[in-house]
Structures are given as C-alpha cells and as structure tokens.
Design an enzyme around this catalytic site. Structure first.
Site, mmCIF file in Angstrom:
data_model
loop_
_atom_site.group_PDB
_atom_site.id
_atom_site.type_symbol
_atom_site.label_atom_id
_atom_site.label_comp_id
_atom_site.label_asym_id
_atom_site.label_seq_id
_atom_site.Cartn_x
_atom_site.Cartn_y
_atom_site.Cartn_z
ATOM 1 N N SER A 196 0.820 -1.203 0.000
ATOM 2 C CA SER A 196 0.000 0.000 0.000
ATOM 3 C C SER A 196 0.860 1.262 0.000
ATOM 4 O O SER A 196 1.550 1.545 -0.973
ATOM 5 C CB SER A 196 -0.952 -0.037 1.192
ATOM 6 O OG SER A 196 -2.058 0.820 0.991
ATOM 7 N N LYS B 41 -20.962 18.102 5.332
ATOM 8 C CA LYS B 41 -19.982 18.436 6.358
ATOM 9 C C LYS B 41 -19.860 17.341 7.406
ATOM 10 O O LYS B 41 -18.769 17.079 7.923
ATOM 11 C CB LYS B 41 -20.365 19.771 7.028
ATOM 12 C CG LYS B 41 -19.385 20.248 8.087
ATOM 13 C CD LYS B 41 -18.019 20.486 7.470
ATOM 14 C CE LYS B 41 -17.024 20.991 8.504
ATOM 15 N NZ LYS B 41 -15.677 21.176 7.934
#
Length: 331
Positions: A152, A204
């Site tokens: 990764s 948000k």
C-alpha cells in the site's frame, strides 16, 4: 579488513596530530624562554587538540566515511508518528521526519546514492506521497528494498524510486485505498444518546459515527476514495512503468516477492548484500559504505514527544473505545 578510505583517513589524522604537536611544542615550550612552562604546556595541548580537529575534518572531506545514505520507513505511515483513536504502534513512521532525512542526504556531498528501506503495511495517503516526492527529488540512484512488507503506502513510496528489490518471501502490493468509519448509532440509541446536526454544508458531517450513513453520503465518500485510488494507480503506472489497466487488475492484492517479480511489480530479488554490490558497480567503487540517516531532533523535543505519547495512550485507554471516530482514509 580496513578499506583504503579508512587507511587514508587514519594517515591524515595521525600526520596532522604529529604536525600540530611539534608546532605546539616548538612555539609554546621550547622557543619562548620567559613564558611559564605550565602555560606553555597548556597552549601546546590546545594546539594539539585544534590540530586533531582540523586533521579530522580534512580527512573526512578527502576520505568520507560513507557514500550511501539509508533511510528507513518502518511501521504504519502517519504525519507525525501518532494519530488515530487508539495509541499507534511505537514503530509508526512520522513522514515529516523521513522527508527531512532524505533531503539532508541529498544535501550531503558525501552521499552518492539513496537506499530506501521499506518495511511497512502502508498508512496515510498524503504523508506517503510526501515521502515519494522526497525520494524523487534525490539527485542520484535510489533503490528501495524490503525484507518483510512493502504494501500500500510503502509501494506508493517505492514508485518514486529507481528500483524496488525484495526477498522471495516478502509481501508486496496492496495497491488500493480504504476508508473506514465506526457506526455507533445503534449503541448511542441504546444508551440514550441522540445526534443533533448543527452544520453548514450538506456533506460536512458525512461519516459521523453517531448517525446512519445516508446513501448519497456513501456515494460521496466512495467518490473521494476512488479519486485517491486513481491517483495511486497513476503514481505506480508512471513510476514503475506499468500499464494503468494492469495496476487496476491487481485489485489491491498482495503478492509474495517471487510472484511480484514475475509480474514486474518488483525489479529484482536479493538480499541487502546484493543491493550493495549493485550500488558499488554503479558508483564504480570496490564497495559502498552505508550511513543510516536518522531524524535530527533535540533531546528536549524527543522527551516531549515521549511524554505526549504516554499521556495520549493513558487517555485513549480510558475513553478511546467510547469516543466518536470520524471517517478515516488510508492507503
């Protein structure tokens, strides 16, 4: 066995020491008849110490003790070595420190090549990319190698190096991005907690653990992950000279070193000694001397960081499991 460079450094230091010792005795002990002998001896010793320092500096510049810098990325990759609701591993890698080490090696006239030691399962996206960019900036050969895990974020970093070496049993790959969140809405309901939204902007509070994730929020967050994934694919494709479709076809799988080599995800299989022999050939020298570069942190800063880690671990042990966890993204 002492190298030629080591013999050269020793010869210069010894010659400089003898020279300044003779000058010191001649100037401060033998010649001035009226100067107190004690003062003369003190001045002679001072001249000797200065001479040793100067000779050492000259020897270091003419015969440097190293020509390859090694920078290690070990453990999860984070911005500052911490982060998360639970205490991170003590082996976590602070990306800013790694970048500083690479840049310092690049500015060191003695360093002719860079070894990136990558033993990491990955970590945060942007810190991984910062390390990759630092490796790309290095002016000279850059070889990444792993003995255990280069997955990764570690592979993200390797894409910024000239080559990647691994062992037959190394774990390599996992070219993907993951986002995660804890859904604590049912638990909150059971204990009598409710979520009241006070936010400006539709998304948000997307990923807030105290409420169910709406379908449009899920699509929004998945889009963020997909964008990071495409960036990852682009970095690997460009840095490793692989087709983007081939990179996508790996589907974030991990491979043992031998299989990764067959798929050209790894350039060479070998040990650390093999890597050093190859570097020696490229630098046209009999052998290379590797210097491990470590963070330049004042003692007070290191003590402060340790105290913060202990305090944070104590707090996380009490409240970490119950505290809210926002949406987290990592490679």
């Amino acid at each position: 066995m002492i190298s030629k460079a080591g013999i050269g450094r020793l010869a210069i230091v010894l010659s400089g020491t003898v020279l300044f010792a003779v000058l010191g005795v001649g100037l401060f002990v033998v010649y001035p008849e009226t100067v107190a002998e004690l003062l003369g001896v003190v001045l002679a010793l001072a001249a000797l110490l200065v001479g040793v320092k100067i000779a050492g500096s000259i020897a270091g510049s003419l015969f440097p003790g190293y020509d390859v810098a090694e920078v290690a990325v070990e453990g999860p990759i984070t911005r500052d070595g911490g982060g998360g609701a639970l205490p991170s591993s003590p082996r976590a890698t602070p990306a800013d420190d790694i970048v500083e080490q690479i840049d310092r090696a690049n500015d060191d006239d003695n360093v002719q090549a860079l070894l990136m030691k990558l033993n990491t399962p990955g970590g945060e996206v942007v810190p991984s990319d910062d390390i990759r960019l630092a490796a790309e900036r290095f002016e000279g050969p850059t070889i990444a190698y792993t003995t255990d895990v280069c997955a990764s974020g570690g592979y993200w970093i390797a894409s910024g190096c000239d080559e990647l070496w691994a062992r037959e049993g190394s774990i390599v790959g996992s070219i993907g991005v993951i986002g995660s969140r804890v859904n604590a809405s049912e638990l909150a309901e059971k204990v009598g907690l409710s979520y009241e939204r006070l936010a400006a902007g539709e998304y948000k509070d997307a990923g807030t653990p105290l409420k169910e994730l709406e379908e449009d929020e899920r699509e929004y967050l998945q889009g963020v992950i997909d964008d990071y994934y495409e960036t990852f694919v682009e970095r690997v494709s460009d840095g490793r000279d692989l087709e983007p479709e081939f990179v996508r076809d790996t589907e974030a799988r991990i491979y043992l070193g031998e299989s990764a080599h067959e798929l050209e995800l790894v350039d060479e299989l070998g040990t650390r000694r093999d890597v050093e022999e190859v570097l020696a050939e490229r630098l046209e020298t009999e052998e290379v001397t590797v210097e491990e570069f470590e963070p330049e942190r004042p003692l007070v800063a290191r003590m402060g960081a340790g105290a913060r880690s202990v305090a944070y671990a104590f707090g996380a042990g009490i409240a970490g499991l119950a505290g809210p966890r926002e949406f987290r993204l990592r490679s």
